[in-house]
Scaffold this active site. Structure first.
Site, mmCIF file in Angstrom:
data_model
loop_
_atom_site.group_PDB
_atom_site.id
_atom_site.type_symbol
_atom_site.label_atom_id
_atom_site.label_comp_id
_atom_site.label_asym_id
_atom_site.label_seq_id
_atom_site.Cartn_x
_atom_site.Cartn_y
_atom_site.Cartn_z
ATOM 1 N N GLU A 320 35.229 60.501 1.035
ATOM 2 C CA GLU A 320 34.971 61.803 1.645
ATOM 3 C C GLU A 320 35.424 62.905 0.684
ATOM 4 O OE1 GLU A 320 36.263 64.275 5.675
ATOM 5 O OE2 GLU A 320 37.575 62.710 4.887
ATOM 6 N N HIS A 321 36.651 62.811 0.215
ATOM 7 C CA HIS A 321 37.193 63.739 -0.782
ATOM 8 C C HIS A 321 37.546 62.943 -2.035
ATOM 9 C CE1 HIS A 321 38.445 65.371 3.219
ATOM 10 N NE2 HIS A 321 38.008 66.510 2.693
#
Length: 423
Positions: A320-321
């Site tokens: 996601e990050h």
């Protein structure tokens, strides 16, 4: 949290990293029942579930006016921070607005047009922490896209978080409802006496919210099914272990089920990161949540035999990050195409994107960054192809059309072209 070597991970350990689960299966049946009751009973069900799940007796479900009042009442510095963040988010998303176009293709005038959805529902989470930033991230792209009616649902409370309400107002929402969880998703999808139904429902939430989005999908569009938050930091020997640890601890703060991972080819850095994480987690207000996240099977500091192995692991993980803290960050970035949002260099903390750079923090999790991106203006726009043919340009491709139509056994298709050339 300790150091593990990628080459020594067993099948179950690898599965914990790569098969991250949003946890919806465990609540799917209960969520289906909640959604059904909201669909059938409307506001009555919303008030009943507020008592049952939130321990709140809800009077007015519509609290749009309260959002405007909250904006006036919050501290000046908080209001200014919301305004600054909103301006940055708005500026970035304006760059995403697509333009209609038409062009000539050998005499055929072809193009695309883009139009916003009519309505959108945004979920702004509450619960163990309030997220005014998520209200900005959900509402602003929809308004920039041109969506006429944007509604926000946020969990009820004796006093709904005033900063969240102020952020909803700054973002430009047209309606605000105090309703949370699966019942909020159902209300936005199907409507009630008070809540208007919307074309699409977006925004992060817990597994109940995610399961509800899966349940209503098809009756309303959704953005994606998001699970617990996650970060991967890819670091080389030049990285500052304190900064790597800071990003891991920050992400662990979200949720005890968060996945926080650092990958490096430097053994000394790996050990230093473990020590720094332990030290930075100590004494935090949400230390219990942080330590639970750091200790779960999908978190860890991983030692790679080379940066190439680290890159392969990062690509398979599809974070996601993704934070890249390495001397050759741009070249590493080119080798990791799958990530929701990327943060390059030591001065690009994930928290910057969470709040104020302007990029969106509503992002795909659980490896779905391999096939989808985060929330954007595109989420709220539909496209239509447009074509105009002259007699000559149709004649040019008539044989191609009729031959293929007849090969498919669709005689009327072929005839619809021939009719235009009958004398």
């Amino acid at each position: 949290m300790n150091v593990r070597t990628i080459a020594d991970l067993g099948p179950d350990e690898r599965a914990a990293f790569f098969d991250r689960d949003a946890g919806v299966d465990a609540v799917r049946d209960d969520v289906r029942d909640i959604v059904s009751q909201v669909h059938e009973e409307g506001d009555v069900a919303l008030r009943r579930f507020a008592e049952e799940f939130d321990d709140v007796s809800v009077g007015n479900i519509d609290i749009t006016d309260a959002a405007e009042r909250a904006y006036e009442e919050i501290d000046d510095d908080v209001r200014e921070a919301i305004e600054d963040a909103a301006a940055n988010i708005r500026a970035f998303h304006k760059r995403q607005v697509p333009e209609d176009w038409r062009d000539d293709f050998d005499g055929r005038e072809l193009g695309r047009r883009f139009r916003p959805l009519d309505s959108a529902g945004v979920y702004a989470p509450g619960g163990t922490a309030a997220y005014p930033s998520s209200a900005l991230m959900g509402v602003i792209p929809a308004k920039v896209a041109g969506v006429e009616h944007v509604a926000v649902a946020t969990p009820p409370a004796e006093e709904v978080n005033p900063v969240t309400l102020a952020a909803i107002h700054v973002a430009g929402a047209d309606a605000v409802y105090q309703v949370g969880g699966a019942q909020a998703i159902a209300a936005l999808a199907y409507g009630t006496e008070t809540v208007s139904s919307t074309d699409i429902v977006v925004g992060p939430g817990n597994r109940w919210v995610t399961a509800a989005k899966a349940e209503v999908r098809g009756d309303a569009a959704i953005d994606f099914l998001a699970g617990p938050s996650e970060v991967m930091v890819v670091a080389d020997g030049d990285a500052d272990p304190e900064l790597v640890a800071a990003d891991l601890v920050a992400q662990a703060e979200h949720d005890e089920n968060a996945s926080v991972v650092a990958v490096t080819d430097d053994a000394d850095l790996a050990e230093q990161v473990v020590d720094a994480v332990d030290e930075q987690a100590d004494g935090r207000e949400r230390e219990a949540v942080i330590r639970a996240a750091l200790d779960n099977d999908a978190s860890g500091v991983l030692l790679a035999r080379s940066m190439s192995e680290a890159v392969l692991f990062a690509e398979e993980y599809a974070a996601e990050h993704l934070s890249i803290q390495a001397a050759d960050d741009e070249s590493l970035l080119e080798r990791i195409p799958s990530a929701g949002s990327v943060f390059l260099g030591p001065y690009s903390p994930v928290a910057a994107g969470d709040y104020a750079t302007g990029t969106n923090h509503v992002l795909p999790t659980g490896g779905s960054a391999r096939v989808s991106g985060g929330l954007s203006v595109d989420t709220f726009v539909r496209s239509t192809t447009v074509q105009r043919l002259s007699e000559d340009s149709l004649d040019d491709i008539s044989d191609t059309i009729t031959t293929l139509a007849e090969a498919e056994g669709l005689e009327a298709h072929a005839e619809s072209v021939r009719k235009r050339f009958e004398e």
